[in-house]
Design a protein around this motif. Structure first.
Motif, PDB file in Angstrom:
ATOM      1  N   CYS A 146       0.832  -1.106   0.077  1.00 23.30           N
ATOM      2  CA  CYS A 146       0.124   0.196   0.098  1.00 23.30           C
ATOM      3  C   CYS A 146       0.742   1.210  -0.158  1.00 23.30           C
ATOM      4  O   CYS A 146       0.496   2.465  -0.379  1.00 23.30           O
ATOM      5  N   VAL A 147       2.149   1.131   0.514  1.00 18.90           N
ATOM      6  CA  VAL A 147       2.896   2.347   0.296  1.00 18.90           C
ATOM      7  C   VAL A 147       3.165   2.876  -1.251  1.00 18.90           C
ATOM      8  O   VAL A 147       3.054   4.225  -1.400  1.00 18.90           O
ATOM      9  N   PHE A 148       2.959   1.884  -1.978  1.00 16.35           N
ATOM     10  CA  PHE A 148       3.186   2.483  -3.504  1.00 16.35           C
ATOM     11  C   PHE A 148       1.601   3.069  -3.828  1.00 16.35           C
ATOM     12  O   PHE A 148       1.699   4.095  -4.612  1.00 16.35           O
ATOM     13  N   ASN A 149       0.759   2.502  -3.259  1.00 20.26           N
ATOM     14  CA  ASN A 149      -0.638   2.863  -3.585  1.00 20.26           C
ATOM     15  C   ASN A 149      -0.900   4.439  -3.037  1.00 20.26           C
ATOM     16  O   ASN A 149      -1.516   5.172  -3.892  1.00 20.26           O
ATOM     17  N   ALA A 207      -3.226  -0.706 -14.366  1.00 14.50           N
ATOM     18  CA  ALA A 207      -4.352  -1.523 -14.529  1.00 14.50           C
ATOM     19  C   ALA A 207      -4.147  -2.980 -15.522  1.00 14.50           C
ATOM     20  O   ALA A 207      -4.503  -3.834 -15.143  1.00 14.50           O
ATOM     21  N   VAL A 208      -3.582  -2.551 -16.569  1.00 20.87           N
ATOM     22  CA  VAL A 208      -3.518  -3.397 -17.698  1.00 20.87           C
ATOM     23  C   VAL A 208      -2.420  -4.676 -17.518  1.00 20.87           C
ATOM     24  O   VAL A 208      -2.678  -5.772 -17.468  1.00 20.87           O
ATOM     25  N   LEU A 209      -1.292  -4.166 -16.708  1.00 21.07           N
ATOM     26  CA  LEU A 209      -0.377  -4.919 -16.084  1.00 21.07           C
ATOM     27  C   LEU A 209      -1.027  -5.931 -15.009  1.00 21.07           C
ATOM     28  O   LEU A 209      -0.857  -7.150 -14.954  1.00 21.07           O
ATOM     29  N   ASN A 210      -1.804  -5.403 -14.358  1.00 20.74           N
ATOM     30  CA  ASN A 210      -2.520  -6.220 -13.212  1.00 20.74           C
ATOM     31  C   ASN A 210      -3.548  -7.053 -13.824  1.00 20.74           C
ATOM     32  O   ASN A 210      -3.600  -8.529 -13.310  1.00 20.74           O
ATOM     33  N   ILE A 211      -4.113  -6.787 -14.689  1.00 19.10           N
ATOM     34  CA  ILE A 211      -5.112  -7.722 -15.585  1.00 19.10           C
ATOM     35  C   ILE A 211      -4.144  -9.003 -16.007  1.00 19.10           C
ATOM     36  O   ILE A 211      -4.788 -10.250 -16.131  1.00 19.10           O
ATOM     37  N   VAL A 270       4.716  -0.507 -10.584  1.00 19.47           N
ATOM     38  CA  VAL A 270       5.038   0.132 -11.964  1.00 19.47           C
ATOM     39  C   VAL A 270       4.545   1.320 -12.277  1.00 19.47           C
ATOM     40  O   VAL A 270       5.087   2.175 -12.642  1.00 19.47           O
ATOM     41  N   SER A 271       3.471   1.676 -11.620  1.00 19.58           N
ATOM     42  CA  SER A 271       2.845   2.857 -11.802  1.00 19.58           C
ATOM     43  C   SER A 271       3.627   4.119 -11.124  1.00 19.58           C
ATOM     44  O   SER A 271       3.604   5.068 -11.201  1.00 19.58           O
ATOM     45  N   THR A 272       4.190   3.506  -9.865  1.00 23.39           N
ATOM     46  CA  THR A 272       5.185   4.352  -8.952  1.00 23.39           C
ATOM     47  C   THR A 272       6.363   4.761  -9.917  1.00 23.39           C
ATOM     48  O   THR A 272       6.708   5.885  -9.943  1.00 23.39           O
TER      49      THR A 272
END
Length: 310
Positions: free
Chosen positions: A15-18, A45-49, A76-78
């Motif tokens: 969650c630190v990244f979130n 999101a696409v990577l998660n899917i 990755v978003s971070t």
């Protein structure tokens, strides 16, 4: 419970990244770099899917794999946001020397931050109360309500995303004293969010059985529970969620432009009032299970699934 614990132990650590991503999303959006925030969110999101089936099935990691996939996507978003900042494309930079908060600065941050904080807390509380009420009727009902929550969340998040994009436009227009543009943006936001809610609500209500059936293989109780709740949510989405879109358009414009429409305290109450009323009223006297996204209209839109021993 074992599945929830397995997932949460990994997810909470990530969650630190979130938290960083949510923070940077708002900062970068306020600079007008909408493409950067779009790339960061979509890539994650696409990577998660894509990683979910890989970790869950290929690596046979089950629920833990789903949590790891989520953690990697957030990381990755971070990295996208860090790249944007470190390449000096942003007016924002990390500097402890420049960190000099004062009372006025903190007060301005809290005026905008507290409403969102309370809004999210009350949303979580309301969903928790719904799940607690559903637990009296068995796992199938909990699963059905969970499916409905996710289906309606898809529609709701589209509205939130649209309004999130609208908010900086309101701030820019107000700062440039282009009030005609601000009023036009508010009008456009209301029209599009209302039209979207009308279409999505009709689809959920008309095809509730078919939609819920995609979440299970033969669990009749789950389908019955989910169908009733999704049908009620669809009707509520049509007749009441559009009002929520209007309120959020007004509140977002109030937050984005400071005091154009409302003073901060009034905007805060506007943003949180509907969720507070429903969260407070989720009692167990008649064991109602309120549709997940109809909370502010729970008195007239609730569903009862059988009777408990109490």
């Amino acid at each position: 419970m074992p599945y929830a614990l397995t997932y949460s132990r990994i997810y909470i650590l990530s969650c630190v990244f979130n938290v960083f991503n949510v923070t940077m999303n708002n900062i970068v959006s306020s600079e007008g770099a909408a493409k950067t925030t779009m790339c960061a969110l979509l890539l994650g999101a696409v990577l998660n899917i894509g990683l979910d089936p890989l970790f869950i099935y290929t690596f046979n990691m089950g629920v833990a794999g789903a949590a790891i996939a989520t953690a990697i996507s957030q990381l990755v978003s971070t990295l996208v946001y860090l790249t944007y900042i470190l390449r000096k494309r942003s007016a924002f930079s990390f500097s402890l020397k420049a960190f000099s908060p004062n009372g006025q600065m903190i007060a301005e941050i809290l005026k905008i931050g507290v409403p969102t904080l309370v809004f999210q807390l009350l949303t979580s509380l309301s969903i928790t109360l719904i799940n607690r009420a559903a637990s009296d009727y068995g796992d199938s009902v909990i699963a059905g309500m969970g499916a409905v929550t996710r289906i309606t969340a898809m529609g709701t998040l589209v509205v939130f995303g649209f309004l999130k994009g609208f908010q900086p436009i309101a701030g820019f227009s107000y700062g440039a004293k282009k009030f005609d543009r601000l009023r036009e943006a508010i009008k456009t936001s209301i029209i599009w969010s209302t039209s979207f809610c009308l279409v999505v609500g009709l689809v959920m209500a008309a095809f509730s059985t078919q939609i819920i059936s995609q979440f299970t293989e033969g669990d009749v109780q789950m389908i019955l529970t989910g169908q009733k709740s999704l049908f009620a949510n669809g009707l509520t989405f049509i007749f009441f969620r559009f009002l929520h879109g209007i309120l959020l358009s007004i509140s977002c414009s109030g937050q984005g432009s400071g005091r154009f429409l409302f003073r901060s305290m009034q905007t805060r109450y506007l943003l949180c009032s509907c969720h507070f009323a429903a969260s407070y009223g989720m009692g167990h006297e008649w064991n109602p299970i309120c549709p997940a996204y109809c909370r502010y209209n729970f008195r007239s839109n609730h569903a009862i699934y059988g009777n408990t021993s109490s």
